[in-house]
Design a protein around this motif. Structure first.
Motif, short mmCIF file in Angstrom:
data_model
loop_
_atom_site.label_atom_id
_atom_site.label_comp_id
_atom_site.label_asym_id
_atom_site.label_seq_id
_atom_site.Cartn_x
_atom_site.Cartn_y
_atom_site.Cartn_z
N ALA A 58 0.84 -1.19 0.00
CA ALA A 58 0.00 0.00 0.00
C ALA A 58 0.87 1.24 0.00
O ALA A 58 2.07 1.19 0.32
CB ALA A 58 -0.91 0.01 1.23
N ARG A 59 0.26 2.36 -0.31
CA ARG A 59 1.00 3.63 -0.36
C ARG A 59 1.66 3.93 0.99
O ARG A 59 2.81 4.41 1.04
CB ARG A 59 0.04 4.75 -0.73
CG ARG A 59 0.69 6.12 -0.83
CD ARG A 59 -0.25 7.18 -1.33
NE ARG A 59 -1.42 7.35 -0.47
CZ ARG A 59 -2.24 8.39 -0.51
NH1 ARG A 59 -2.03 9.35 -1.39
NH2 ARG A 59 -3.28 8.46 0.29
N LEU A 110 2.62 4.24 -6.29
CA LEU A 110 1.53 4.20 -5.32
C LEU A 110 1.20 5.57 -4.75
O LEU A 110 0.08 5.82 -4.30
CB LEU A 110 1.89 3.24 -4.18
CG LEU A 110 1.89 1.75 -4.50
CD1 LEU A 110 2.39 0.95 -3.30
CD2 LEU A 110 0.52 1.26 -4.94
N HIS A 111 2.15 6.48 -4.77
CA HIS A 111 1.91 7.82 -4.25
C HIS A 111 1.24 8.76 -5.25
O HIS A 111 0.76 9.83 -4.86
CB HIS A 111 3.23 8.45 -3.78
CG HIS A 111 3.65 7.99 -2.42
ND1 HIS A 111 3.23 8.60 -1.26
CD2 HIS A 111 4.45 6.96 -2.04
CE1 HIS A 111 3.75 7.98 -0.22
NE2 HIS A 111 4.52 6.99 -0.65
N VAL A 114 -3.06 5.10 -9.75
CA VAL A 114 -3.44 3.69 -9.68
C VAL A 114 -2.77 2.97 -10.84
O VAL A 114 -3.02 3.28 -12.01
CB VAL A 114 -4.97 3.51 -9.76
CG1 VAL A 114 -5.33 2.03 -9.68
CG2 VAL A 114 -5.65 4.28 -8.63
N PHE A 352 -6.89 -4.70 -5.25
CA PHE A 352 -5.85 -3.68 -5.31
C PHE A 352 -6.38 -2.40 -5.93
O PHE A 352 -6.18 -1.29 -5.40
CB PHE A 352 -4.64 -4.17 -6.11
CG PHE A 352 -3.71 -3.05 -6.50
CD1 PHE A 352 -2.82 -2.53 -5.57
CD2 PHE A 352 -3.75 -2.50 -7.78
CE1 PHE A 352 -1.99 -1.47 -5.91
CE2 PHE A 352 -2.91 -1.44 -8.11
CZ PHE A 352 -2.03 -0.92 -7.18
N ASP A 353 -7.06 -2.52 -7.07
CA ASP A 353 -7.57 -1.34 -7.76
C ASP A 353 -8.52 -0.55 -6.85
O ASP A 353 -8.46 0.69 -6.79
CB ASP A 353 -8.31 -1.75 -9.03
CG ASP A 353 -7.38 -2.16 -10.16
OD1 ASP A 353 -6.16 -1.95 -10.03
OD2 ASP A 353 -7.87 -2.69 -11.17
N ARG A 355 -8.70 -0.57 -3.46
CA ARG A 355 -8.00 0.03 -2.33
C ARG A 355 -7.17 1.23 -2.75
O ARG A 355 -7.20 2.28 -2.11
CB ARG A 355 -7.10 -1.01 -1.67
CG ARG A 355 -6.41 -0.50 -0.40
CD ARG A 355 -5.37 -1.47 0.11
NE ARG A 355 -4.17 -1.47 -0.72
CZ ARG A 355 -3.67 -2.55 -1.32
NH1 ARG A 355 -4.28 -3.72 -1.21
NH2 ARG A 355 -2.58 -2.46 -2.06
N GLN A 356 -6.45 1.09 -3.87
CA GLN A 356 -5.61 2.18 -4.32
C GLN A 356 -6.44 3.36 -4.80
O GLN A 356 -6.06 4.52 -4.60
CB GLN A 356 -4.66 1.70 -5.42
CG GLN A 356 -3.67 2.73 -5.92
CD GLN A 356 -2.66 3.16 -4.87
OE1 GLN A 356 -2.57 2.57 -3.80
NE2 GLN A 356 -1.92 4.22 -5.16
N ASP A 359 -7.37 5.27 -1.78
CA ASP A 359 -6.24 6.03 -1.27
C ASP A 359 -6.00 7.31 -2.08
O ASP A 359 -5.55 8.32 -1.55
CB ASP A 359 -4.97 5.17 -1.30
CG ASP A 359 -4.91 4.17 -0.17
OD1 ASP A 359 -5.77 4.24 0.73
OD2 ASP A 359 -4.01 3.31 -0.17
#
Length: 370
Positions: A58-59, A110-111, A114, A352-353, A355-356, A359
């Motif tokens: 994760a980021r 990640l920062h 996506v 993943f998509d 969650r990101q 974020d």
């Protein structure tokens, strides 16, 4: 069919550059301070867990300092909203294994957006290394060959390319402004410009999901909200011509795309750079096209040309032309869009998509695939 091409856009003037412009104004080339390089090294060494899949990170696992993130942000902003190309220099390379350097590239991504899958195997990170792929084939992809590539765009808002090893001979990175190329073409052959705004068929290179057509249809250039966008990949167009039911290119389309390719490679238009270990290139897939020269690898397998490619959907990407939906799926700003979902896009990818996207404050529709 012949239609009038929209007027040249003035909404992104910095994106209409020449090779001389990039050589003269090097603000797009951003060097990390030694403290920032050390910060990135510390962050990736702290984050790395042997055997942990990229999609499980994760980021928050990559605690880059505010100064480091601000420096990197300059590159992303230049690529997204300025020239369409940026180069970050000074990423930590010494003391990092290829896997750790790949993870560092992933952590940067990640920062800022996506990541998007890139191939039949639904991989979110591709190792750019020659494994003997035949570029001009039905399933050919340039990143796994040593061939010289056509000028093209990739399948996301931005493409990141980080360099771990460079080839001793060749492998130079080439880039040209899609907007400058269109302006030159209009000056020389205004009668051909409209052909580049007509839909073309592109092969999906056998990477489509079961529900998808083997081809996608969109023009080389499109416009929305006063901005010009480019989508061009000759290899995919030529491979589509071999598929049943695909209409043959018209003489006007062939002449227009041939002239476009010629302009993109002219010395006054094309900028050449040689990525060095520790470099991170960031490029727009909407206003810039990129290529690479043929290369010869080092005889030592541990020193083979090795780069890592990451496709990113960004939270501040522009709204795309409606016809771009055939590839990108979603076209509105702030949406997770683009990529090649391939044959292995599963619940881990969806998780993943989602969650990101949370974020990054972006919208994600798991049922909407390009």
């Amino acid at each position: 069919m012949t239609t009038a091409a929209p007027p040249a856009s003035t909404a992104q003037p910095r994106a209409a550059w020449s090779a001389a412009d990039l050589a003269r104004d090097t603000s797009w080339c951003i060097r990390l301070e030694p403290a920032e390089t050390a910060d990135m090294l510390r962050a990736v060494q702290t984050a790395q867990v042997p055997g942990k899949p990229l999609l499980a990170y994760a980021r928050s696992d990559f605690a880059f300092s505010g100064a480091t993130l601000a420096r990197i942000r300059r590159g992303f902003d230049e690529a997204q909203h300025g020239l369409g190309v940026a180069l970050l220099k000074g990423l930590p390379r010494e003391g990092l294994s290829p896997e750790a350097f790949e993870l560092l590239t992933w952590g940067v991504g990640l920062h800022f957006g996506v990541a998007r899958p890139q191939d039949k195997q639904s991989r979110y990170m591709n190792k750019v290394m020659n494994v003997g792929t035949v570029y001009r084939s039905a399933g050919g992809r340039g990143y796994s060959s040593n061939a010289e590539l056509d000028f093209h765009v990739d399948g996301s808002d931005l493409v990141l390319l980080s360099c771990y090893n460079q080839a001793p001979v060749g492998g130079d990175s080439l880039c040209s402004s899609a907007i400058t190329a269109l302006l030159r073409l209009r000056e020389e052959r205004p009668d051909l410009a409209a052909a580049l705004f007509q839909p073309l068929h592109y092969s999906r290179q056998s990477e489509q999901a079961e529900s998808q057509s083997p081809v996608m249809v969109l023009p080389v250039y499109g416009e929305r909200d006063g901005r010009l966008f480019c989508f061009w990949n000759r290899n995919r167009v030529e491979q589509a011509q071999k598929l049943p039911g695909v209409p043959a290119l018209t003489a006007e389309q062939r002449e227009a795309t041939a002239l476009l390719d010629d302009i993109l490679r002219r010395p006054e238009v094309m900028y050449r750079m040689r990525l060095e270990p520790g470099d991170l290139q960031i490029m727009s897939n909407h206003t810039a096209l990129h290529s690479r020269t043929e290369f010869e690898d080092d005889a030592d397998p541990a020193r083979k040309r090795t780069l890592y490619r990451l496709w990113i959907a960004t939270p501040d990407g522009p709204a795309l032309p409606p016809l771009w939906a055939d590839f990108y799926g979603a076209t509105e700003s702030g949406t997770v869009r683009g990529g090649i979902h391939g044959h292995a896009y599963d619940e881990h990818c969806v998780a993943f998509d989602a969650r990101q996207a949370r974020d990054m404050g972006m919208r994600f529709d798991p049922g909407q695939r390009p």
